[in-house]
Design a protein around this motif. Structure first.
Motif, PDB file in Angstrom:
ATOM      1  N   ALA A 140      19.653  95.457  60.423  1.00  0.00           N
ATOM      2  CA  ALA A 140      18.892  95.736  59.202  1.00  0.00           C
ATOM      3  C   ALA A 140      18.838  97.243  58.942  1.00  0.00           C
ATOM      4  O   ALA A 140      18.954  97.686  57.795  1.00  0.00           O
ATOM      5  CB  ALA A 140      17.486  95.155  59.315  1.00  0.00           C
ATOM      6  N   VAL A 141      18.681  98.056  59.999  1.00  0.00           N
ATOM      7  CA  VAL A 141      18.659  99.511  59.847  1.00  0.00           C
ATOM      8  C   VAL A 141      20.022  99.998  59.363  1.00  0.00           C
ATOM      9  O   VAL A 141      20.118 100.837  58.465  1.00  0.00           O
ATOM     10  CB  VAL A 141      18.255 100.200  61.173  1.00  0.00           C
ATOM     11  CG1 VAL A 141      18.515 101.698  61.119  1.00  0.00           C
ATOM     12  CG2 VAL A 141      16.792  99.914  61.485  1.00  0.00           C
ATOM     13  N   ALA A 142      21.086  99.450  59.935  1.00  0.00           N
ATOM     14  CA  ALA A 142      22.429  99.823  59.494  1.00  0.00           C
ATOM     15  C   ALA A 142      22.624  99.453  58.027  1.00  0.00           C
ATOM     16  O   ALA A 142      23.216 100.211  57.249  1.00  0.00           O
ATOM     17  CB  ALA A 142      23.483  99.140  60.368  1.00  0.00           C
ATOM     18  N   ASP A 143      22.109  98.311  57.628  1.00  0.00           N
ATOM     19  CA  ASP A 143      22.201  97.874  56.237  1.00  0.00           C
ATOM     20  C   ASP A 143      21.431  98.831  55.328  1.00  0.00           C
ATOM     21  O   ASP A 143      21.897  99.191  54.250  1.00  0.00           O
ATOM     22  CB  ASP A 143      21.661  96.452  56.112  1.00  0.00           C
ATOM     23  CG  ASP A 143      21.954  95.832  54.768  1.00  0.00           C
ATOM     24  OD1 ASP A 143      23.133  95.847  54.356  1.00  0.00           O
ATOM     25  OD2 ASP A 143      21.008  95.333  54.133  1.00  0.00           O
ATOM     26  N   ALA A 144      20.243  99.265  55.760  1.00  0.00           N
ATOM     27  CA  ALA A 144      19.440 100.195  54.971  1.00  0.00           C
ATOM     28  C   ALA A 144      20.147 101.534  54.827  1.00  0.00           C
ATOM     29  O   ALA A 144      20.109 102.160  53.762  1.00  0.00           O
ATOM     30  CB  ALA A 144      18.067 100.378  55.609  1.00  0.00           C
ATOM     31  N   ARG A 145      20.817 101.992  55.893  1.00  0.00           N
ATOM     32  CA  ARG A 145      21.572 103.249  55.821  1.00  0.00           C
ATOM     33  C   ARG A 145      22.676 103.150  54.783  1.00  0.00           C
ATOM     34  O   ARG A 145      22.928 104.086  54.043  1.00  0.00           O
ATOM     35  CB  ARG A 145      22.174 103.582  57.183  1.00  0.00           C
ATOM     36  CG  ARG A 145      21.211 104.169  58.144  1.00  0.00           C
ATOM     37  CD  ARG A 145      21.933 104.646  59.387  1.00  0.00           C
ATOM     38  NE  ARG A 145      20.969 105.020  60.386  1.00  0.00           N
ATOM     39  CZ  ARG A 145      21.108 104.781  61.678  1.00  0.00           C
ATOM     40  NH1 ARG A 145      22.171 104.171  62.130  1.00  0.00           N
ATOM     41  NH2 ARG A 145      20.170 105.153  62.517  1.00  0.00           N
ATOM     42  N   THR A 146      23.350 102.012  54.753  1.00  0.00           N
ATOM     43  CA  THR A 146      24.427 101.801  53.790  1.00  0.00           C
ATOM     44  C   THR A 146      23.872 101.870  52.371  1.00  0.00           C
ATOM     45  O   THR A 146      24.447 102.506  51.503  1.00  0.00           O
ATOM     46  CB  THR A 146      25.102 100.433  54.025  1.00  0.00           C
ATOM     47  OG1 THR A 146      25.594 100.405  55.365  1.00  0.00           O
ATOM     48  CG2 THR A 146      26.245 100.210  53.068  1.00  0.00           C
ATOM     49  N   GLU A 147      22.722 101.221  52.150  1.00  0.00           N
ATOM     50  CA  GLU A 147      22.088 101.248  50.828  1.00  0.00           C
ATOM     51  C   GLU A 147      21.639 102.660  50.471  1.00  0.00           C
ATOM     52  O   GLU A 147      21.791 103.093  49.330  1.00  0.00           O
ATOM     53  CB  GLU A 147      20.896 100.301  50.787  1.00  0.00           C
ATOM     54  CG  GLU A 147      21.288  98.841  50.792  1.00  0.00           C
ATOM     55  CD  GLU A 147      20.077  97.916  50.849  1.00  0.00           C
ATOM     56  OE1 GLU A 147      18.934  98.384  50.663  1.00  0.00           O
ATOM     57  OE2 GLU A 147      20.286  96.712  51.080  1.00  0.00           O
ATOM     58  N   ASP A 148      21.088 103.397  51.441  1.00  0.00           N
ATOM     59  CA  ASP A 148      20.626 104.762  51.191  1.00  0.00           C
ATOM     60  C   ASP A 148      21.783 105.695  50.861  1.00  0.00           C
ATOM     61  O   ASP A 148      21.612 106.672  50.148  1.00  0.00           O
ATOM     62  CB  ASP A 148      19.861 105.322  52.392  1.00  0.00           C
ATOM     63  CG  ASP A 148      18.498 104.666  52.570  1.00  0.00           C
ATOM     64  OD1 ASP A 148      18.036 103.993  51.622  1.00  0.00           O
ATOM     65  OD2 ASP A 148      17.917 104.825  53.661  1.00  0.00           O
ATOM     66  N   ALA A 149      22.955 105.406  51.389  1.00  0.00           N
ATOM     67  CA  ALA A 149      24.124 106.249  51.140  1.00  0.00           C
ATOM     68  C   ALA A 149      24.669 106.036  49.731  1.00  0.00           C
ATOM     69  O   ALA A 149      25.615 106.693  49.321  1.00  0.00           O
ATOM     70  CB  ALA A 149      25.205 105.961  52.178  1.00  0.00           C
ATOM     71  N   LEU A 207      25.401  92.924  58.424  1.00  0.00           N
ATOM     72  CA  LEU A 207      24.932  91.659  58.970  1.00  0.00           C
ATOM     73  C   LEU A 207      26.053  90.636  59.114  1.00  0.00           C
ATOM     74  O   LEU A 207      25.821  89.564  59.658  1.00  0.00           O
ATOM     75  CB  LEU A 207      23.818  91.081  58.085  1.00  0.00           C
ATOM     76  CG  LEU A 207      22.560  91.942  57.979  1.00  0.00           C
ATOM     77  CD1 LEU A 207      21.575  91.317  57.001  1.00  0.00           C
ATOM     78  CD2 LEU A 207      21.912  92.133  59.322  1.00  0.00           C
ATOM     79  N   SER A 208      27.248  90.977  58.644  1.00  0.00           N
ATOM     80  CA  SER A 208      28.328  89.996  58.742  1.00  0.00           C
ATOM     81  C   SER A 208      28.720  89.790  60.201  1.00  0.00           C
ATOM     82  O   SER A 208      28.799  90.726  60.980  1.00  0.00           O
ATOM     83  CB  SER A 208      29.538  90.442  57.925  1.00  0.00           C
ATOM     84  OG  SER A 208      30.111  91.588  58.506  1.00  0.00           O
TER      85      SER A 208
END
Length: 168
Positions: A124-133, A142-143
């Motif tokens: 989830a943190v990695a996903d948030a970083r992607t969105e923040d970028a 999450l895949s």
């Protein structure tokens, strides 16, 4: 947190009296109930003194802090910080409040369950970083994520405690 979500109470930011009174209100307990729940390790008068809201002169002894933690079902760190606030220390926590959102007794989770939860949080943190970028594309964080644990370790615990279920 969205505007529709109610604010989450941060137990770690409370002084000891507020922590005690909140637990009493939640359970419908009195100071006498707290005394009984502590196995009389802390008297009704001591519970009342700690829950009164009056600034304490002395920091509670370690054994009292442990009893308070057990009775209130709150981690010992939260109780120590609350006690520090009660004697007038300016205690500030750093970082996020995520750890304080965890329910009591999370330390009893199995290693596999902890690993599964941490895997989910890291994804989830990695996903948030992607969105923040500013990446407009779908995130792959999450895949392929697969969480598995034995049914006996499941969060619902619905199978635990039944005489006919395996592992009991």
């Amino acid at each position: 947190m969205s505007e529709d979500e109610p604010p989450v109470e941060n137990h770690s930011a409370r002084p000891l009296d507020a922590l005690i009174r909140a637990a009493m209100k939640e359970r419908g307990w009195t100071y006498s109930d707290l005394e009984r729940a502590s196995g009389r390790a802390l008297t009704r008068a001591r519970w009342q003194q700690l829950g009164s809201g009056v600034v304490q002169r002395k920091f509670p002894d370690p054994s009292s802090l442990s009893v308070i933690s057990e009775v209130l079902e709150v981690d010992i760190t939260t109780v120590v910080l609350a006690a520090a606030r009660s004697v007038g220390l300016d205690v500030r926590t750093r970082g996020t409040d995520l750890a304080h959102l965890l329910p009591a007794l999370t330390e009893r989770l199995s290693g596999r369950m902890r690993d599964a939860i941490l895997t989910l949080v890291r994804a989830a943190v990695a996903d948030a970083r992607t969105e923040d970028a500013g990446d407009p594309g779908p995130s792959d964080a999450l895949s392929g994520l697969r969480l598995e644990w034995p049914k006996s370790d499941s969060p619902s615990g619905s199978e635990r405690g039944r005489p006919d279920s395996p592992g009991t």
